[in-house]
Design a protein around this motif. Structure first.
Motif, PDB file in Angstrom:
ATOM      1  N   UNK A 120     -28.204 120.964  82.123  1.00 54.59           N
ATOM      2  CA  UNK A 120     -28.848 120.282  81.035  1.00 54.59           C
ATOM      3  C   UNK A 120     -27.871 120.216  79.966  1.00 54.59           C
ATOM      4  N   UNK A 121     -27.473 121.468  79.561  1.00 55.57           N
ATOM      5  CA  UNK A 121     -26.795 121.630  78.237  1.00 55.57           C
ATOM      6  C   UNK A 121     -25.473 120.757  78.169  1.00 55.57           C
ATOM      7  N   UNK A 122     -24.519 120.910  79.136  1.00 53.84           N
ATOM      8  CA  UNK A 122     -23.406 120.174  78.965  1.00 53.84           C
ATOM      9  C   UNK A 122     -23.766 118.461  79.098  1.00 53.84           C
ATOM     10  N   UNK A 123     -24.624 118.173  79.784  1.00 55.54           N
ATOM     11  CA  UNK A 123     -25.068 116.731  79.812  1.00 55.54           C
ATOM     12  C   UNK A 123     -25.478 116.285  78.470  1.00 55.54           C
ATOM     13  N   UNK A 124     -26.385 117.174  77.789  1.00 51.72           N
ATOM     14  CA  UNK A 124     -26.822 116.692  76.620  1.00 51.72           C
ATOM     15  C   UNK A 124     -25.689 116.504  75.437  1.00 51.72           C
ATOM     16  N   UNK A 125     -24.674 117.605  75.700  1.00 46.43           N
ATOM     17  CA  UNK A 125     -23.629 117.424  74.972  1.00 46.43           C
ATOM     18  C   UNK A 125     -23.114 116.121  74.951  1.00 46.43           C
ATOM     19  N   UNK A 179     -41.440 118.022  89.143  1.00 49.28           N
ATOM     20  CA  UNK A 179     -40.460 118.660  88.117  1.00 49.28           C
ATOM     21  C   UNK A 179     -39.636 117.355  87.738  1.00 49.28           C
ATOM     22  N   UNK A 180     -39.231 116.648  88.552  1.00 49.36           N
ATOM     23  CA  UNK A 180     -38.389 115.307  88.148  1.00 49.36           C
ATOM     24  C   UNK A 180     -39.130 114.465  87.011  1.00 49.36           C
ATOM     25  N   UNK A 181     -40.383 114.068  87.414  1.00 46.96           N
ATOM     26  CA  UNK A 181     -41.026 113.309  86.417  1.00 46.96           C
ATOM     27  C   UNK A 181     -41.098 113.780  84.958  1.00 46.96           C
ATOM     28  N   UNK A 182     -41.505 115.024  85.120  1.00 49.84           N
ATOM     29  CA  UNK A 182     -41.592 115.524  83.788  1.00 49.84           C
ATOM     30  C   UNK A 182     -40.349 116.072  83.110  1.00 49.84           C
ATOM     31  N   UNK A 183     -39.271 116.431  83.807  1.00 53.07           N
ATOM     32  CA  UNK A 183     -37.999 116.540  83.062  1.00 53.07           C
ATOM     33  C   UNK A 183     -37.463 115.231  82.778  1.00 53.07           C
ATOM     34  N   UNK A 184     -37.655 114.065  83.398  1.00 50.88           N
ATOM     35  CA  UNK A 184     -37.302 112.769  82.937  1.00 50.88           C
ATOM     36  C   UNK A 184     -37.670 112.577  81.524  1.00 50.88           C
ATOM     37  N   UNK A 185     -38.845 112.967  81.183  1.00 49.42           N
ATOM     38  CA  UNK A 185     -39.430 112.604  79.998  1.00 49.42           C
ATOM     39  C   UNK A 185     -38.723 113.295  78.853  1.00 49.42           C
ATOM     40  N   UNK A 186     -38.527 114.602  79.225  1.00 50.30           N
ATOM     41  CA  UNK A 186     -37.889 115.545  78.196  1.00 50.30           C
ATOM     42  C   UNK A 186     -36.565 115.316  77.643  1.00 50.30           C
ATOM     43  N   UNK A 187     -35.944 114.678  78.530  1.00 52.30           N
ATOM     44  CA  UNK A 187     -34.335 114.468  78.327  1.00 52.30           C
ATOM     45  C   UNK A 187     -34.002 112.866  78.351  1.00 52.30           C
ATOM     46  N   UNK A 188     -34.999 112.023  78.401  1.00 51.64           N
ATOM     47  CA  UNK A 188     -34.708 110.750  78.112  1.00 51.64           C
ATOM     48  C   UNK A 188     -33.879 110.304  76.875  1.00 51.64           C
ATOM     49  N   UNK A 189     -34.111 110.641  75.948  1.00 53.26           N
ATOM     50  CA  UNK A 189     -33.618 110.357  74.568  1.00 53.26           C
ATOM     51  C   UNK A 189     -32.058 110.857  74.623  1.00 53.26           C
ATOM     52  N   UNK A 190     -31.698 111.616  75.635  1.00 51.74           N
ATOM     53  CA  UNK A 190     -30.458 112.413  75.348  1.00 51.74           C
ATOM     54  C   UNK A 190     -29.383 111.597  76.538  1.00 51.74           C
ATOM     55  N   UNK A 191     -29.923 110.483  76.899  1.00 52.15           N
ATOM     56  CA  UNK A 191     -29.287 109.654  77.798  1.00 52.15           C
ATOM     57  C   UNK A 191     -28.965 110.090  79.175  1.00 52.15           C
ATOM     58  N   UNK A 192     -30.020 111.155  79.645  1.00 48.11           N
ATOM     59  CA  UNK A 192     -29.974 111.679  80.864  1.00 48.11           C
ATOM     60  C   UNK A 192     -31.180 111.203  81.718  1.00 48.11           C
ATOM     61  N   UNK A 193     -30.833 110.708  82.917  1.00 44.29           N
ATOM     62  CA  UNK A 193     -31.878 110.194  83.910  1.00 44.29           C
ATOM     63  C   UNK A 193     -32.197 111.205  84.832  1.00 44.29           C
ATOM     64  N   UNK A 215     -25.436 101.476  85.396  1.00 44.98           N
ATOM     65  CA  UNK A 215     -26.233 100.485  85.285  1.00 44.98           C
ATOM     66  C   UNK A 215     -27.917 100.808  85.802  1.00 44.98           C
ATOM     67  N   UNK A 216     -27.751 101.979  86.162  1.00 42.97           N
ATOM     68  CA  UNK A 216     -29.168 102.632  86.223  1.00 42.97           C
ATOM     69  C   UNK A 216     -29.685 103.256  85.342  1.00 42.97           C
ATOM     70  N   UNK A 217     -29.088 102.955  84.080  1.00 41.13           N
ATOM     71  CA  UNK A 217     -29.593 103.709  83.020  1.00 41.13           C
ATOM     72  C   UNK A 217     -30.985 103.666  82.527  1.00 41.13           C
ATOM     73  N   UNK A 218     -31.717 102.688  82.848  1.00 41.37           N
ATOM     74  CA  UNK A 218     -33.483 102.600  82.480  1.00 41.37           C
ATOM     75  C   UNK A 218     -34.183 103.066  83.537  1.00 41.37           C
ATOM     76  N   UNK A 219     -33.751 103.650  84.602  1.00 40.26           N
ATOM     77  CA  UNK A 219     -34.559 104.095  85.791  1.00 40.26           C
ATOM     78  C   UNK A 219     -34.486 105.607  85.569  1.00 40.26           C
ATOM     79  N   UNK A 220     -35.584 106.104  85.385  1.00 43.40           N
ATOM     80  CA  UNK A 220     -35.848 107.612  85.433  1.00 43.40           C
ATOM     81  C   UNK A 220     -37.265 107.973  85.655  1.00 43.40           C
ATOM     82  N   UNK A 221     -37.404 109.016  86.129  1.00 44.51           N
ATOM     83  CA  UNK A 221     -38.806 109.710  86.495  1.00 44.51           C
ATOM     84  C   UNK A 221     -39.180 108.833  87.830  1.00 44.51           C
ATOM     85  N   UNK A 222     -38.405 108.335  88.627  1.00 48.35           N
ATOM     86  CA  UNK A 222     -38.701 107.550  89.708  1.00 48.35           C
ATOM     87  C   UNK A 222     -38.901 108.362  90.727  1.00 48.35           C
TER      88      UNK A 222
END
Length: 241
Positions: free
Chosen positions: A121-126, A160-174, A225-232
């Motif tokens: 998560x940390x390197x991806x957020x960076x 875990x996937x569905x919860x984490x998806x909400x936590x990091x969505x604003x950082x550009x991480x799916x 192109x799957x940037x709007x698919x998260x928490x699925x």
């Protein structure tokens, strides 16, 4: 070049996903996380020199995750995709299930995903970019007899996937999960011919899936192109559920 880490890299599904990335995405640099068995992963590394590498990874160890992620980011300058594929099942009826059988399956299938997600998560957020694909199982939503440990772990992976998806969505991480059904890997090698026939009879498509059919979904979820698919939670099961 996109840097991709796949755990369980020596197994049929892990190596199949790795091969699919290498064949379909010329920008892919694949790291195969392995522990002891590594012959299949080594063959893939030899086939794609410079684009495929092995990395020691004990997925239930925090320290091992931190070392692996540090090595990848120092080598490639980034880590774009994590595929949490490593897993273990030890089926047993709950009434007589030994504590160690329960804990080992929970650790390998759920704790490992938690540790892996946290490590990247940390390197991806960076980077303000990341793709995490967690391989769950159809057992998460359609658990068979004798898999209380495995089904509970894989259901936990979906939550875990569905919860984490909400936590990091604003950082550009799916963050997405895939739920495979019967896939033709070494996990099904123990089935005798009659058992395989019975299993296929319960699948509307009347066949087992292939690693490539799972890998194609992973490749899509990992792409820009799957940037709007998260928490699925995408099931790939030939229509069983």
């Amino acid at each position: 070049m996109r840097s991709i880490l796949i755990t369980g890299g020596n197994g049929g599904l892990g190596s199949g996903i790795g091969r699919y990335f290498l064949e379909k995405d010329p920008e892919a640099k694949v790291w195969l996380g392995v522990r002891s068995n590594r012959s299949t992963a080594e063959a893939l590394e030899a086939e794609f020199p410079g684009r495929c590498a092995l990395i020691d990874l004990e997925v239930t160890s925090k320290e091992s995750w931190e070392t692996a992620v540090a090595t990848i980011t120092e080598t490639d300058g980034r880590l774009d995709v994590l595929v949490n594929n490593a897993g273990l099942h030890r089926d047993h009826l709950l009434a007589t299930m030994p504590d160690e059988v329960w804990s080992s399956v929970i650790s390998a299938n759920l704790d490992a995903v938690f540790l892996g997600c946290r490590a990247v998560i940390r390197p991806m957020m960076g980077q303000r970019f990341g793709r995490i694909i967690n391989i769950s199982s159809l057992s998460a939503i359609l658990p068979p007899l004798g898999q209380t440990n495995y089904a509970a772990a894989k259901a936990g992976v979906v939550a875990l996937t569905q919860t984490l998806a909400k936590e990091v969505a604003r950082a550009g991480i799916t963050v997405n999960a895939i739920l495979p059904g019967y896939i033709a890997t070494e996990a099904l090698a123990h089935m005798d011919e009659d058992a395989a026939k019975r299993a296929k009879a319960g699948i509307p498509m009347r066949r087992f899936g292939t690693p490539a059919e799972v890998a194609s979904a992973v490749l899509f979820l990992a792409c820009h192109d799957a940037g709007y698919v998260t928490g699925s939670a995408l099931k790939i099961d030939g229509g069983i559920f």
